[in-house]
Enzyme design. Structure first.
Site, PDB file in Angstrom:
ATOM      1  N   HIS A  87       0.833  -1.204   0.000  1.00 58.13           N
ATOM      2  CA  HIS A  87       0.000   0.000   0.000  1.00 58.13           C
ATOM      3  C   HIS A  87       0.863   1.247   0.000  1.00 58.13           C
ATOM      4  O   HIS A  87       2.046   1.198   0.283  1.00 58.13           O
ATOM      5  CB  HIS A  87      -0.977   0.007   1.191  1.00 58.13           C
TER       6      HIS A  87
ATOM      7  N   GLU B 237      -3.758   3.738   1.333  1.00 61.54           N
ATOM      8  CA  GLU B 237      -4.075   3.967   2.740  1.00 61.54           C
ATOM      9  C   GLU B 237      -4.295   5.459   2.936  1.00 61.54           C
ATOM     10  O   GLU B 237      -3.378   6.250   2.765  1.00 61.54           O
ATOM     11  CB  GLU B 237      -2.923   3.490   3.623  1.00 61.54           C
TER      12      GLU B 237
ATOM     13  N   HIS C 224       1.419  11.812  -7.464  1.00 60.85           N
ATOM     14  CA  HIS C 224       0.090  11.522  -7.989  1.00 60.85           C
ATOM     15  C   HIS C 224      -0.121  10.020  -8.057  1.00 60.85           C
ATOM     16  O   HIS C 224       0.817   9.241  -8.005  1.00 60.85           O
ATOM     17  CB  HIS C 224      -0.163  12.186  -9.355  1.00 60.85           C
TER      18      HIS C 224
ATOM     19  N   GLU D 240      -4.062  10.964 -11.969  1.00 66.47           N
ATOM     20  CA  GLU D 240      -3.871  10.859 -13.411  1.00 66.47           C
ATOM     21  C   GLU D 240      -4.748   9.737 -13.928  1.00 66.47           C
ATOM     22  O   GLU D 240      -4.804   8.652 -13.336  1.00 66.47           O
ATOM     23  CB  GLU D 240      -2.402  10.555 -13.733  1.00 66.47           C
TER      24      GLU D 240
END
Length: 128
Positions: A9, A57, A75, A122
């Site tokens: 994560h 997370e 991003h 994105e």
């Protein structure tokens, strides 16, 4: 040899956990897989894209001050079937692309939308 085997994560700290979870669920279509409070007192929500194993997370920890995301800091990138159709979905929810879409002559393209706190998302349409 001991190595890192798998990305599990990535954490993004946020100012408003409920608003951000709602954005990821309703705008991006992610599923909230679990939620709990850490031993340090952070409120954590884990989000998953339908075709991915890795989680995002989302962390609310007001004790560390407000989140201020610098431009072009980071991003997340997600694949979509159609940037045109995703743009219509955004509009129906009161959002719009912050940049793009930028389509390529050979097909496919990219666009961006801002999530709460200014994190960039994105969106990528692959060439058919």
């Amino acid at each position: 040899m001991t190595i890192a085997k798998k990305l599990l994560h990535t954490r993004y700290r946020v100012n408003d956990l409920e608003r951000t979870v709602k954005f990821y669920r309703e705008i991006l279509g992610l599923e909230e897989t679990r939620r709990h409070k850490s031993s340090r007192g952070s409120e954590l929500a884990f989000m998953k894209a339908p075709e991915s194993e890795e989680l995002i997370e989302l962390c609310y920890f007001p004790g560390s001050g407000p989140v201020e995301v610098q431009p072009d800091l980071t991003h997340l990138a997600f694949e979509v079937d159609s940037l045109e159709e995703f743009g219509k979905h955004l509009a129906s929810k009161g959002y719009k692309y912050s940049d793009g879409p930028h389509m390529r002559p050979e097909g496919g393209g990219i666009a961006f939308v801002d999530a709460p706190e200014g994190y960039e998302i994105e969106l990528i349409e692959r060439a058919k």
